[in-house]
Write a protein that holds these residues in place. Structure first.
Motif, PDB file in Angstrom:
ATOM      1  N   GLY A 189       0.794  -1.217   0.000  1.00 58.22           N
ATOM      2  CA  GLY A 189       0.000   0.000   0.000  1.00 58.22           C
ATOM      3  C   GLY A 189       0.827   1.269   0.000  1.00 58.22           C
ATOM      4  O   GLY A 189       0.377   2.305  -0.487  1.00 58.22           O
ATOM      5  N   ASP A 190       2.042   1.210   0.535  1.00 59.30           N
ATOM      6  CA  ASP A 190       2.877   2.402   0.570  1.00 59.30           C
ATOM      7  C   ASP A 190       3.356   2.775  -0.828  1.00 59.30           C
ATOM      8  O   ASP A 190       3.354   3.947  -1.200  1.00 59.30           O
ATOM      9  N   THR A 191       3.757   1.776  -1.616  1.00 63.77           N
ATOM     10  CA  THR A 191       4.130   2.041  -3.003  1.00 63.77           C
ATOM     11  C   THR A 191       2.959   2.635  -3.763  1.00 63.77           C
ATOM     12  O   THR A 191       3.096   3.617  -4.496  1.00 63.77           O
ATOM     13  N   VAL A 192       1.782   2.043  -3.586  1.00 66.07           N
ATOM     14  CA  VAL A 192       0.594   2.539  -4.281  1.00 66.07           C
ATOM     15  C   VAL A 192       0.292   3.974  -3.852  1.00 66.07           C
ATOM     16  O   VAL A 192      -0.026   4.840  -4.679  1.00 66.07           O
ATOM     17  N   ALA A 214       9.539   2.933   4.738  1.00 62.86           N
ATOM     18  CA  ALA A 214       8.318   3.518   4.191  1.00 62.86           C
ATOM     19  C   ALA A 214       7.089   2.846   4.798  1.00 62.86           C
ATOM     20  O   ALA A 214       6.851   1.664   4.573  1.00 62.86           O
ATOM     21  N   GLY A 215       6.325   3.594   5.573  1.00 63.81           N
ATOM     22  CA  GLY A 215       5.099   3.069   6.149  1.00 63.81           C
ATOM     23  C   GLY A 215       5.302   2.496   7.544  1.00 63.81           C
ATOM     24  O   GLY A 215       6.424   2.177   7.955  1.00 63.81           O
ATOM     25  N   THR A 216       4.213   2.345   8.270  1.00 62.87           N
ATOM     26  CA  THR A 216       4.282   1.910   9.665  1.00 62.87           C
ATOM     27  C   THR A 216       4.783   0.485   9.816  1.00 62.87           C
ATOM     28  O   THR A 216       5.433   0.151  10.805  1.00 62.87           O
ATOM     29  N   PRO A 250      -1.610   3.574   4.896  1.00 62.62           N
ATOM     30  CA  PRO A 250      -0.270   3.654   4.324  1.00 62.62           C
ATOM     31  C   PRO A 250       0.355   5.016   4.586  1.00 62.62           C
ATOM     32  O   PRO A 250      -0.275   5.905   5.148  1.00 62.62           O
ATOM     33  N   VAL A 251       1.590   5.172   4.135  1.00 62.04           N
ATOM     34  CA  VAL A 251       2.290   6.431   4.308  1.00 62.04           C
ATOM     35  C   VAL A 251       1.575   7.523   3.510  1.00 62.04           C
ATOM     36  O   VAL A 251       1.051   7.280   2.420  1.00 62.04           O
ATOM     37  N   GLN A 252       1.518   8.738   4.105  1.00 62.98           N
ATOM     38  CA  GLN A 252       0.937   9.856   3.373  1.00 62.98           C
ATOM     39  C   GLN A 252       1.878  10.169   2.195  1.00 62.98           C
ATOM     40  O   GLN A 252       3.078  10.347   2.385  1.00 62.98           O
ATOM     41  N   PRO A 253       1.377  10.226   0.967  1.00 66.48           N
ATOM     42  CA  PRO A 253       2.248  10.310  -0.213  1.00 66.48           C
ATOM     43  C   PRO A 253       3.251  11.451  -0.178  1.00 66.48           C
ATOM     44  O   PRO A 253       4.450  11.244  -0.410  1.00 66.48           O
TER      45      PRO A 253
END
Length: 355
Positions: free
Chosen positions: A33-36, A142-144, A187-190
């Motif tokens: 989800g972080d990549t997306v 990247a991401g939690t 996911p991570v905020q873009p």
């Protein structure tokens, strides 16, 4: 291999690369989800970074399975294998997904990324981290899941999952002298991620200092404030006006929001193009950027501990202030009495300078 430029006079850091690789491994325990999410970034957009549209950055070669122009397989793995052999420098290692404990995998493995060229056995994520992290100019989580373990590291999990700093140690330093850079979010905020990565790239170019990180290795300028401090519902909290269901625009502390104690800028920044963000669109904050997520914040829909006390304390004060503000608002919504169409001037105008 890319060579470093000579530092200019007065330059504080003895480096500056014209070209750099980003080796992005998303084979941690995750949903990709972080990549997306990062594909939605606009400040800057990842394509602007890769195509050289951001001034002052080194030439960036991104190796990410979702965004790769290769057909996959060995063609995609080639730069990762070269970096593991020490033949590709400099590079930034980005890890997505939590790190499983392969010491407790029994007769198998938890997650892998490619196979060993000689034995054909799967190469675990841990193998890649062991071989790439010590050679990386910078390491970014990247991401939690990658930063603190996330969903896969919650109580009762069989994999022994952890965050990257748990695996490498909080005292880890890259070849560029940087600690692990954690950018949490589920996911991570873009834009949070791309802004942080861009800062790291400017630092690699020799034109910026290291990014300032807090004690949990998060970028200070992004995670220095709480959700509550940037929430457009915070005024309702001050006035003791709380939502009783999820259709209300009021403060959601009583229906499960953890915003007052969570370090995150999403309500202030939004999600895409300044739009969205959990409380902004009626969702509660479930603390997905925090190291204790999810265990310390469950059950998600229950009022947080202390929520009943804080809301009870603020309620009489808030009710009084709300009433006083209502009176003032009513007064402010009234035009001054001298605005009329009668045959006299009552505005108080007094031309004392005239004879």
């Amino acid at each position: 291999m890319t060579t470093a430029k000579s530092p200019q006079a007065g330059q504080s850091q003895p480096h500056g690369f014209d070209e750099i690789h980003i080796l992005w491994i998303s084979e941690g325990m995750s949903c990709d989800g972080d990549t997306v999410a990062v594909t939605a970034a606009a400040q800057p957009a990842i394509e602007d970074v890769v195509t050289g549209l951001v001034p002052g950055l080194p030439t960036v070669h991104l190796h990410n399975k979702v965004l790769s122009p290769t057909v996959g397989g060995e063609e995609f793995l080639a730069p990762f294998r070269a970096a593991a052999r020490g033949e590709l420098t400099p590079f930034i290692l980005v890890i997505e997904g939590s790190i499983p404990n392969e010491k407790i995998n029994g007769d198998g493995y938890w997650t892998s990324f490619g196979n060993h060229p000689n034995t054909g056995e799967p190469l675990t994520l841990n193998w890649w981290i062991d071989n790439l992290a010590p050679k990386a100019w910078a390491v970014v989580a990247a991401g939690t899941c990658a930063t603190y373990g996330g969903i896969h590291a919650m109580a009762g999990n069989p994999t022994g999952c952890m965050g990257l700093a748990d695996y490498l140690g909080s005292d880890f330093r890259s070849t560029g002298g940087l600690p692990i850079v954690n950018v949490p979010g589920c996911p991570v905020q873009p834009d949070n991620f791309m802004e942080t990565l861009t800062w790291v790239l400017y630092h690699a170019a020799g034109s910026a200092p290291p990014p300032p990180l807090d004690e949990m290795l998060r970028p200070q300028w992004l995670f220095g404030k709480t959700v509550h401090e940037g929430c457009d519902r915070a005024g309702y909290y001050e006035q003791g006006d709380f939502a009783k269901d999820y259709n209300s625009p009021k403060c959601q502390v009583k229906i499960g929001c953890w915003g007052p104690v969570v370090n995150c800028n999403v309500p202030k920044r939004g999600w895409m193009g300044g739009i969205g963000g959990c409380p902004n669109v009626g969702g509660i904050c479930i603390a997905c950027t925090m190291p204790g997520f999810p265990d310390k914040f469950m059950p998600f829909m229950d009022m947080p501990p202390g929520g009943s006390l804080s809301s009870a304390i603020v309620k009489p004060y808030g009710a009084f202030i709300r009433r006083m503000r209502g009176i003032t608002n009513s007064t402010a919504n009234t035009e001054p009495r001298w605005r009329h169409n009668r045959e006299e001037l009552t505005s108080g105008y007094n031309p004392r300078w005239r004879p």
